[in-house]
Enzyme design. Structure first.
Site, short mmCIF file in Angstrom:
data_model
loop_
_atom_site.label_atom_id
_atom_site.label_comp_id
_atom_site.label_asym_id
_atom_site.label_seq_id
_atom_site.Cartn_x
_atom_site.Cartn_y
_atom_site.Cartn_z
N SER A 1 44.42 77.66 -31.31
CA SER A 1 43.55 78.82 -31.96
C SER A 1 44.19 78.49 -33.49
O SER A 1 44.53 77.62 -33.81
CB SER A 1 43.82 80.00 -31.13
OG SER A 1 43.13 81.08 -32.06
N LYS B 1 37.30 80.15 -33.78
CA LYS B 1 38.63 80.34 -33.16
C LYS B 1 38.57 81.61 -32.31
O LYS B 1 39.34 81.77 -31.37
CB LYS B 1 39.87 80.37 -34.13
CG LYS B 1 39.76 78.88 -35.10
CD LYS B 1 40.32 78.07 -34.40
CE LYS B 1 41.00 76.91 -34.99
NZ LYS B 1 41.14 75.73 -34.16
#
Ligand code: COA
Length: 277
Positions: free
Chosen positions: A147, A165
């Site tokens: 992420s 993300k």
């Protein structure tokens, strides 16, 4: 060195498959796993990067499989995972690392530009998890989602990346919830500023390391190995009861927000375009 801290057999006999694994943070993750005894499959868009990744991983004693596959292409990702299984056995660990980035004001991002990043990061991640699922169910394996801080702190000029993300982290939680019954763990890692990576080049870190040092409580960027160490913990039996978690490996960067970044990039873009910052 990672083996000074973890047993060199921590991941012995495991197969890890890493999207975007030929370079940068993803290769650093692969190197950590290789040093701990894992077999490594990597896919990416360019044969050259995969081959240099292979050399680095084999130097650590790993058996390596490579496949040219763009994560935007679900069939190519499926074919890569199927071929990896034949070469290295069923996947125990999937790392969804392939990503794309550029900095641009939201109003300057075309529909195609926005879609491109969401397709690489979010859809690409889904494609890999979906393709690896039968193997992970068989091995009761786990998934590591790569992420970014943009997932939960808005960074200016990163609207597309933040959307992608945030989607990745939510997909991670969803799959942790749904696939827990198969023994599949799902977690995200959030690298902060990391030295000598494509991502940092795109976020101004190469030209202005002082900016990122100022934004990070630990006062320095990460070495690539430090991301590999945290990743190794999360995918290993040491984290056998960790699922649905997001681990920031960012020197505390998320605590300081994005204000300094926003101002610095605004100045850099203004200098490029001649517009006022
Ligand atoms: N500002 C605004 N739009 C941009 C841009 C920028 N700096 N860079 C790319 N785009 C837009 C392009 O203009 C294009 O849209 P358009 O045709 O409407 O103009 C769209 O993004 C796709 O660009 P393209 O270069 O055709 O896509 P690609 O598939 O070849 O590359 C990227 C994908 C854009 C994400 C590219 O940056 C990349 O390959 N990144 C991979 C490596 C990387 O980013 N690593 C760091 C990860 S943290």
């Amino acid at each position: 060195m990672i083996t000074d801290h973890f047993s060199p057999d921590l991941l012995k006999g495991r197969t890890a498959f890493i999207t975007g694994g030929g370079s940068g943070v993803n290769l650093a993750i692969g190197k950590a796993f290789a040093a701990l005894g894992a077999r490594i499959g990597i896919c990416g868009r360019t044969r050259e990067r995969l081959e240099s990744g292979r050399i680095a991983l084999e130097a650590l004693g790993a058996e390596v499989f490579t496949a040219v596959a763009d994560v935007r292409d679900a069939e190519a990702v499926q074919a890569a995972l199927d071929a990896c299984r034949l070469a290295l056995g069923p996947v125990d660990i999937l790392v969804c690392g392939a990503a794309g980035n550029f900095v641009a004001p939201a109003e300057a991002i075309s529909a195609k530009g926005f879609r491109t990043v969401v397709e690489i990061d979010l859809l690409g991640t889904f494609h890999a998890t979906r393709a690896a699922f039968p193997q992970l169910r068989e091995t009761r394996g786990n998934i590591l989602f790569v992420s970014g801080g943009q997932s939960f702190v808005p960074f200016a000029f990163q609207a597309h990346v933040g959307a992608a993300k945030a989607g990745i982290d939510n997909l991670m939680r969803n799959l942790a919830l749904e696939w827990g019954r198969y023994g599949i763990r799902c977690n995200s890692i959030v690298p902060g500023p990391v030295k000598d990576t494509e991502g940092m080049k795109r976020l101004g870190g190469q030209e202005d390391p002082d900016l990122w040092r100022a934004m990070t409580p630990l006062g320095r960027m990460a070495e690539q190995e430090e991301i590999g160490q945290a990743a190794a913990f999360l995918v290993s039996p040491l984290a056998s009861y960790v699922s649905g978690a997001r681990l920031c490996v960012d020197g505390g960067q998320n605590l300081t927000g994005s204000t300094l970044f926003n101002a610095a990039i605004a100045r850099a873009l203004a200098a490029e375009t001649g517009d006022p910052a």
